[in-house]
Design a protein around this motif. Structure first.
Motif, PDB file in Angstrom:
ATOM      1  N   THR A 162       0.419  -1.190   0.150  1.00 52.55           N
ATOM      2  CA  THR A 162      -0.144  -0.037   0.474  1.00 52.55           C
ATOM      3  C   THR A 162       0.568   1.429  -0.357  1.00 52.55           C
ATOM      4  OG1 THR A 162      -1.797  -1.284   1.323  1.00 52.55           O
ATOM      5  CG2 THR A 162      -1.581   1.211   1.300  1.00 52.55           C
ATOM      6  N   PRO A 163       0.989   1.424  -0.785  1.00 52.40           N
ATOM      7  CA  PRO A 163       0.170   2.194  -2.512  1.00 52.40           C
ATOM      8  C   PRO A 163       0.176   1.282  -3.254  1.00 52.40           C
ATOM      9  CG  PRO A 163       1.020   4.158  -2.780  1.00 52.40           C
ATOM     10  CD  PRO A 163       1.187   3.814  -0.538  1.00 52.40           C
ATOM     11  N   PRO A 164      -1.007   0.529  -4.417  1.00 53.94           N
ATOM     12  CA  PRO A 164      -0.395  -0.744  -4.859  1.00 53.94           C
ATOM     13  C   PRO A 164       0.605  -0.006  -6.182  1.00 53.94           C
ATOM     14  CG  PRO A 164      -2.122   0.913  -5.192  1.00 53.94           C
ATOM     15  CD  PRO A 164      -2.312   1.607  -3.914  1.00 53.94           C
ATOM     16  N   PRO A 165       1.354  -0.611  -7.168  1.00 56.76           N
ATOM     17  CA  PRO A 165       2.690  -0.213  -7.623  1.00 56.76           C
ATOM     18  C   PRO A 165       1.799  -0.026  -8.343  1.00 56.76           C
ATOM     19  CG  PRO A 165       2.537  -2.497  -7.384  1.00 56.76           C
ATOM     20  CD  PRO A 165       1.531  -2.343  -5.806  1.00 56.76           C
ATOM     21  N   GLU A 166       3.096   0.899 -10.077  1.00 57.41           N
ATOM     22  CA  GLU A 166       1.959   0.945 -11.006  1.00 57.41           C
ATOM     23  C   GLU A 166       2.746  -0.404 -11.731  1.00 57.41           C
ATOM     24  OE1 GLU A 166       1.259   4.481 -11.647  1.00 57.41           O
ATOM     25  OE2 GLU A 166       1.575   4.724  -9.552  1.00 57.41           O
ATOM     26  N   GLN A 167       2.151   0.061 -12.816  1.00 57.50           N
ATOM     27  CA  GLN A 167       1.756  -1.415 -14.189  1.00 57.50           C
ATOM     28  C   GLN A 167       2.878  -1.628 -14.629  1.00 57.50           C
ATOM     29  OE1 GLN A 167      -1.017  -2.919 -15.025  1.00 57.50           O
ATOM     30  NE2 GLN A 167      -2.048  -2.058 -13.192  1.00 57.50           N
ATOM     31  N   HIS A 168       3.753  -0.478 -14.204  1.00 56.68           N
ATOM     32  CA  HIS A 168       5.322  -0.655 -15.293  1.00 56.68           C
ATOM     33  C   HIS A 168       6.025  -1.677 -13.908  1.00 56.68           C
ATOM     34  CE1 HIS A 168       7.791   2.052 -12.815  1.00 56.68           C
ATOM     35  NE2 HIS A 168       6.682   2.901 -13.085  1.00 56.68           N
ATOM     36  N   LEU A 200       4.563  -3.463 -12.149  1.00 55.62           N
ATOM     37  CA  LEU A 200       3.874  -5.101 -11.547  1.00 55.62           C
ATOM     38  C   LEU A 200       4.527  -5.702 -12.894  1.00 55.62           C
ATOM     39  CD1 LEU A 200       0.016  -4.444 -10.640  1.00 55.62           C
ATOM     40  CD2 LEU A 200       1.898  -5.658  -9.541  1.00 55.62           C
ATOM     41  N   ALA A 201       4.594  -5.111 -13.864  1.00 51.74           N
ATOM     42  CA  ALA A 201       5.290  -6.364 -15.509  1.00 51.74           C
ATOM     43  C   ALA A 201       6.145  -6.348 -14.636  1.00 51.74           C
ATOM     44  CB  ALA A 201       4.824  -5.179 -16.273  1.00 51.74           C
ATOM     45  N   ARG A 202       7.643  -5.519 -13.997  1.00 50.85           N
ATOM     46  CA  ARG A 202       8.807  -6.339 -14.090  1.00 50.85           C
ATOM     47  C   ARG A 202       8.957  -7.165 -12.751  1.00 50.85           C
ATOM     48  NH1 ARG A 202      12.283  -5.234  -9.756  1.00 50.85           N
ATOM     49  NH2 ARG A 202      10.869  -3.426  -9.368  1.00 50.85           N
ATOM     50  N   LEU A 203       7.882  -7.078 -12.112  1.00 53.28           N
ATOM     51  CA  LEU A 203       7.734  -8.088 -11.537  1.00 53.28           C
ATOM     52  C   LEU A 203       7.433  -9.715 -11.689  1.00 53.28           C
ATOM     53  CD1 LEU A 203       6.091  -6.716  -8.062  1.00 53.28           C
ATOM     54  CD2 LEU A 203       8.514  -6.961  -8.214  1.00 53.28           C
ATOM     55  N   ALA A 204       6.295  -9.423 -12.758  1.00 56.06           N
ATOM     56  CA  ALA A 204       5.552 -10.298 -13.479  1.00 56.06           C
ATOM     57  C   ALA A 204       7.332 -11.275 -14.284  1.00 56.06           C
ATOM     58  CB  ALA A 204       4.749 -10.190 -14.558  1.00 56.06           C
ATOM     59  N   ALA A 205       7.951 -10.047 -15.380  1.00 53.00           N
ATOM     60  CA  ALA A 205       8.714 -10.581 -15.381  1.00 53.00           C
ATOM     61  C   ALA A 205       9.662 -11.896 -15.155  1.00 53.00           C
ATOM     62  CB  ALA A 205       9.410  -9.157 -16.379  1.00 53.00           C
ATOM     63  N   GLU A 213       4.794 -24.925  -8.514  1.00 56.14           N
ATOM     64  CA  GLU A 213       3.198 -24.383  -8.483  1.00 56.14           C
ATOM     65  C   GLU A 213       2.867 -23.208  -8.256  1.00 56.14           C
ATOM     66  OE1 GLU A 213       1.255 -25.867  -4.298  1.00 56.14           O
ATOM     67  OE2 GLU A 213       2.108 -27.799  -5.255  1.00 56.14           O
ATOM     68  N   LEU A 214       4.205 -22.467  -7.521  1.00 56.89           N
ATOM     69  CA  LEU A 214       4.136 -21.365  -6.200  1.00 56.89           C
ATOM     70  C   LEU A 214       4.455 -20.636  -7.383  1.00 56.89           C
ATOM     71  CD1 LEU A 214       4.102 -20.739  -2.972  1.00 56.89           C
ATOM     72  CD2 LEU A 214       6.736 -20.870  -3.786  1.00 56.89           C
ATOM     73  N   LEU A 215       4.964 -20.953  -8.417  1.00 53.87           N
ATOM     74  CA  LEU A 215       5.680 -19.931  -9.868  1.00 53.87           C
ATOM     75  C   LEU A 215       3.855 -19.552 -10.377  1.00 53.87           C
ATOM     76  CD1 LEU A 215       9.373 -20.114 -10.366  1.00 53.87           C
ATOM     77  CD2 LEU A 215       8.388 -18.747  -9.654  1.00 53.87           C
ATOM     78  N   LEU A 216       3.644 -20.486 -10.653  1.00 53.45           N
ATOM     79  CA  LEU A 216       2.685 -20.860 -11.254  1.00 53.45           C
ATOM     80  C   LEU A 216       1.162 -19.722 -10.990  1.00 53.45           C
ATOM     81  CD1 LEU A 216       1.857 -24.152 -12.775  1.00 53.45           C
ATOM     82  CD2 LEU A 216       2.384 -22.332 -13.962  1.00 53.45           C
ATOM     83  N   ALA A 217       1.381 -20.067  -9.311  1.00 54.88           N
ATOM     84  CA  ALA A 217       0.481 -19.239  -8.656  1.00 54.88           C
ATOM     85  C   ALA A 217       0.622 -17.914  -8.613  1.00 54.88           C
ATOM     86  CB  ALA A 217      -0.080 -19.678  -7.519  1.00 54.88           C
ATOM     87  N   ALA A 218       2.062 -17.782  -8.643  1.00 56.42           N
ATOM     88  CA  ALA A 218       2.487 -15.790  -8.734  1.00 56.42           C
ATOM     89  C   ALA A 218       1.875 -15.905 -10.252  1.00 56.42           C
ATOM     90  CB  ALA A 218       3.543 -16.158  -7.982  1.00 56.42           C
ATOM     91  N   ALA A 219       2.536 -15.955 -11.053  1.00 54.40           N
ATOM     92  CA  ALA A 219       2.040 -15.388 -12.692  1.00 54.40           C
ATOM     93  C   ALA A 219       0.849 -15.318 -12.133  1.00 54.40           C
ATOM     94  CB  ALA A 219       2.661 -17.030 -12.988  1.00 54.40           C
ATOM     95  N   ALA A 220      -0.336 -15.586 -12.009  1.00 53.56           N
ATOM     96  CA  ALA A 220      -1.284 -16.313 -11.482  1.00 53.56           C
ATOM     97  C   ALA A 220      -2.039 -14.643 -10.769  1.00 53.56           C
ATOM     98  CB  ALA A 220      -1.911 -17.061 -11.805  1.00 53.56           C
ATOM     99  N   GLU A 221      -2.072 -14.747 -10.390  1.00 52.25           N
ATOM    100  CA  GLU A 221      -2.210 -13.334  -9.162  1.00 52.25           C
ATOM    101  C   GLU A 221      -1.110 -11.726  -9.479  1.00 52.25           C
ATOM    102  OE1 GLU A 221      -1.924 -11.518  -4.782  1.00 52.25           O
ATOM    103  OE2 GLU A 221      -1.438 -13.627  -4.505  1.00 52.25           O
ATOM    104  N   LEU A 222      -0.316 -12.252 -10.655  1.00 52.38           N
ATOM    105  CA  LEU A 222       0.124 -11.064 -10.862  1.00 52.38           C
ATOM    106  C   LEU A 222      -0.361 -10.101 -12.124  1.00 52.38           C
ATOM    107  CD1 LEU A 222       3.927 -11.391 -10.438  1.00 52.38           C
ATOM    108  CD2 LEU A 222       2.578  -9.528  -9.474  1.00 52.38           C
ATOM    109  N   GLY A 236      -4.897  -7.181 -14.954  1.00 52.07           N
ATOM    110  CA  GLY A 236      -6.027  -6.881 -15.602  1.00 52.07           C
ATOM    111  C   GLY A 236      -5.578  -7.286 -16.819  1.00 52.07           C
ATOM    112  N   ASP A 237      -4.777  -8.525 -16.685  1.00 53.44           N
ATOM    113  CA  ASP A 237      -4.649  -9.472 -18.349  1.00 53.44           C
ATOM    114  C   ASP A 237      -5.029 -10.509 -17.850  1.00 53.44           C
ATOM    115  OD1 ASP A 237      -2.953 -10.823 -20.352  1.00 53.44           O
ATOM    116  OD2 ASP A 237      -1.345 -10.367 -19.161  1.00 53.44           O
ATOM    117  N   SER A 238      -6.186 -10.964 -18.067  1.00 57.94           N
ATOM    118  CA  SER A 238      -7.005 -11.797 -18.328  1.00 57.94           C
ATOM    119  C   SER A 238      -6.955 -13.250 -18.698  1.00 57.94           C
ATOM    120  CB  SER A 238      -8.732 -11.205 -18.599  1.00 57.94           C
ATOM    121  OG  SER A 238      -8.470 -10.930 -19.799  1.00 57.94           O
ATOM    122  N   ALA A 239      -5.911 -12.936 -20.039  1.00 61.98           N
ATOM    123  CA  ALA A 239      -5.434 -13.903 -21.318  1.00 61.98           C
ATOM    124  C   ALA A 239      -4.440 -14.792 -20.282  1.00 61.98           C
ATOM    125  CB  ALA A 239      -5.358 -13.737 -22.158  1.00 61.98           C
ATOM    126  N   ALA A 240      -3.268 -13.951 -19.952  1.00 64.64           N
ATOM    127  CA  ALA A 240      -1.924 -14.581 -18.926  1.00 64.64           C
ATOM    128  C   ALA A 240      -2.805 -14.897 -17.189  1.00 64.64           C
ATOM    129  CB  ALA A 240      -1.105 -13.190 -18.803  1.00 64.64           C
TER     130      ALA A 240
END
Length: 728
Positions: A467-473, A475-480, A493-502, A507-511
């Motif tokens: 809090t406050p939430p991070p910016e989109q860029h 979040l993209a870096r964390l996902a990378a 499974e830990l990495l897959l679950a983290a990728a789903a939440e990130l 807002g990337d529903s496909a990923a």
């Protein structure tokens, strides 16, 4: 005519070293505490393990309460005693300890330089100091609420006092000061206790001029006796004969039990929480001895068990010692909860301290070949310090923070190798240095590979939920970061679950859906297509311990989805009307494992309550009788064997915990009766297997219940024992 520049004066050289150390500390602390790194190493909410224990102990002392009043110390006392004084002045905020940690680090560096200058010369001292500045653990553990910086400062002071006594006017005073520092170091880190008598013998073997051997030995022993005698006297006044603390026997047993490793590996779930270790150990020792065991008796009981278990399998013991030896000289800076090398991957500015231990060890081997006989004699106390640390590591654990106070001799020898010419036996020295490099460099235990994904996920999600939430860029870096690891760990499974939440937070529903589908494929429950996307996302967020909006209770406070995965598997069975299958699912929800995996801090009782709240919220997904499902699954949360860890962590004592467990048993029986309409005896038979597998394993062993006896008889005997103790 060329004139070589003069070496800097001692004061100027020391000032330069301290300035460099401050610069490194500023860079390291700014990197570790930066929002994008999100470690928050000295925030109370983020503390775990030993750090949380020391913080709680110090906060109690600052409030005027002694948690060990009436009993011997179970854990080493010096660090929490000092920390308690700081908390009394500044309040119980772990960040108030930051100044103490930095001062200890700078003191350690200053006395290291002064000691090496005295025994090996100015150039070697400057190089040794620079190596210490560039060695990441020297500063990294100052960002943790652990006694390593304090112990390192004390061992450096002890070495300098012993060396300074050689030409002092009053050598016995300095020898006594050296003994005092060694004794205090043992109070901070008991693994340094063997160094105290070794220092006394080394000083007596080569006493200062004008000081007889007997007087030199007596002076050092007197200094050692002051802190250790005070500790022993304090424990004796509490009714027990313990020198420093009483957890040595338990640690020796854990370090040498079946399936032991060079690092902490709990023999079973009861030993995973350091806060409850003392009570578990006392209870088990009391059952074995037939009377209430004191702290010293508990320690001796477990030490005897360790020796017996190791003597029973000599070949396995030799193999374990070999693994521990490799771990003791390993380049992997092993930590209980964090590894500096992986943290450096997450925060590249930590490369400001790039010196690896393997290179330090190889340089030290080269430097050892360049010493004169007189220099070897001067280095004897420091060599004994390192040897004692190595031997204790073979008996116990090999962690980076435990070996840090023993490294002055390696810094000194590396300084010699960096400032002198080729060694006399160049070929032999090079071969030995290469052998040290080869033995040290590989990750023999695979620690980095097994811990990297866990630390990456923890870091990424901690920042994503900030809090406050991070910016989109960001979040993209964390996902990378997470995706880079997924390339080599496709079914983690830990990495897959983290990728789903990130992906969901971006807002990337496909990923998100792709990661969740893959997660549903690899999870042990394998719920698959029977679940909606929303429920599969709940599974993903459970697997990473995240906060799930769809599982929030009606109130404003969110609840951790600790139970999302087992609850959803159970609810699926309820939806199909498979009542017998539902009952079996409730008996085997693996809730203890899941609760432990979630690693939720704070009050354990509140954690249990929040877990129930979360489960009840999850039940809203089921178009079924909510009351029936609650009665089926709620008591299982309290009852399952692994959950004993959570109940054992309650601040209440053993009798109150037994009341809670007895209440859980009653609720469990009621739930079975609701489901099956069976009489209580049948309920006991259904509950019996869980009893035998769960927290009552200790009662089974203590009361002589054989494996072949029926589960219902076991349940009857346990209930009778609890009724006899006054519990209904």
């Amino acid at each position: 005519m060329f004139v070589a520049p003069r070496a800097p004066s001692p004061l100027r050289a020391l000032a330069l070293l301290l300035l460099a150390a401050l610069v490194v500390r500023i860079l390291v602390f700014s990197a570790v505490c930066a929002p994008e790194h999100a470690l928050a190493p000295l925030a109370a909410a983020e503390l775990s393990g030993d750090a949380r224990l020391y913080h709680t102990w110090a906060a109690e002392l600052a409030a005027g309460r002694d948690p060990y009043a009436g009993v011997a110390w179970w854990h080493p006392p010096l660090f929490p005693l000092v920390l308690g004084r700081i908390y009394a002045l500044c309040g119980p905020d772990p960040r108030a300890a930051l100044a103490l940690q930095i001062v200890c680090g700078l003191f350690a560096l200053g006395f290291l330089y002064l000691w090496v200058r005295r025994v090996l010369g100015a150039r070697a001292a400057l190089a040794a100091g620079l190596f210490s500045v560039l060695y990441l653990p020297s500063v990294f553990f100052e960002t943790r609420l652990l006694p390593a910086p304090l112990a390192t400062a004390l061992t450096s002071v002890a070495l300098w006092c012993a060396a300074r006594a050689g030409d002092a006017r009053h050598p016995r005073r300095l020898l006594a000061a050296a003994g005092l520092a060694a004794g205090l170091a043992a109070l901070a880190r008991p693994n340094l206790l063997p160094f105290a008598p070794a220092l006394a013998l080394a000083c007596a073997w080569r006493p200062p001029q004008g000081c007889a051997r007997g007087r030199a030995l007596l002076a050092v022993l007197l200094g050692i006796a002051l802190p250790l005698g005070a500790s022993a006297a304090r424990n004796a006044a509490q009714g027990d004969a313990v020198l420093i603390c009483a957890n040595g026997g338990v640690n020796l047993w854990i370090a040498n039990a079946e399936q032991a490793s060079p690092f902490f590996r709990a023999p079973d779930a009861r030993w995973t929480r350091i806060e409850t270790q003392e009570e578990e150990a006392r209870a088990e020792a009391s059952e074995a001895l037939g009377h209430s065991a004191s702290a010293s008796e508990t320690s001796r009981h477990f030490a005897s068990r360790a020796l017996e278990e190791r003597a029973a399998d000599p070949l396995a013991t030799l193999a374990l010692l070999g693994r521990k030896l490799l771990a003791a000289v390993s380049d992997v800076e092993a930590g209980v909860f964090d590894l500096p090398q992986i943290e450096r991957e997450l925060a590249p500015s930590l490369w400001v301290a790039p010196l690896p231990f393997a290179l330090l060890l190889a340089l030290a081997v080269l430097g050892a070949f360049q010493l004169t006989p007189e220099e070897r004699r001067r280095l004897l106390p420091a060599a004994l310090l390192w040897a004692c640390g190595l031997l204790v590591g073979l008996a116990f654990f090999s962690y980076s923070r435990l070996r840090l106070p023993t490294l002055p001799v390696l810094f000194a020898l590396a300084g010699v190798a960096a400032t002198r010419g080729a060694p006399r036996f160049a070929l032999r020295a090079g071969a030995c240095a290469a052998a040290a490099l080869v033995a040290s460099w590989p990750d023999w235990e695979g620690l980095l590979a097994t811990r990297r994904s866990k630390i990456y996920v923890e870091q990424a999600l901690r920042r994503a939920r900030a809090t406050p939430p991070p910016e989109q860029h960001e979040l993209a870096r964390l996902a990378a970061r997470v995706d880079a690891l997924r390339a080599s760990e496709a079914e983690n499974e830990l990495l897959l679950a983290a990728a789903a939440e990130l992906a969901d937070r971006r807002g990337d529903s496909a990923a998100r859906d792709a990661a969740v589908r893959e997660l549903a494929r690899v999870l042990p429950a394998r719920s698959g297509d029977a679940l909606s996307d929303a429920l599969r996302l709940s599974i993903a967020r459970y697997a990473t311990g995240g906060l799930e909006a769809s599982l929030r209770g009606p109130g404003p406070a969110p609840a951790e989805p600790l139970l999302a995965l087992p609850a959803l598997a159970l609810l699926e069975a309820l939806q199909r009307g498979a009542r017998e299958e539902s009952a079996r699912a409730a008996l085997d929800l693996r809730l203890g494992y899941l609760l432990a995996k979630s690693q939720v801090g704070g009050d354990p009782a509140a954690t249990l309550d929040r877990a129930l709240t979360t489960l009840h919220a999850a039940l809203r997904h089921v178009p079924s009788d909510e009351r029936e499902a609650r009665e089926l699954t709620g008591p299982a949360l309290y009852f399952r064997g692994g959950t004993y860890d959570q109940i054992a962590a309650l601040p209440a004592r053993r009798a109150q915990r037994d009341q809670l467990l007895a209440l859980a048993l009653r609720d469990y029986h009621q739930a079975v009766q609701v489901l099956h309409g069976e009489p209580p005896q049948r309920a006991l038979e259904l509950a019996g297997p869980a009893l035998a597998l769960g927290f009552l394993g200790k009662e089974r062993a203590a009361r002589g219940v054989e494996e072949g006896q029926s589960a219902s008889r076991l349940a009857d005997r346990v209930l009778e024992a609890r009724r006899a103790a006054g519990y209904r």
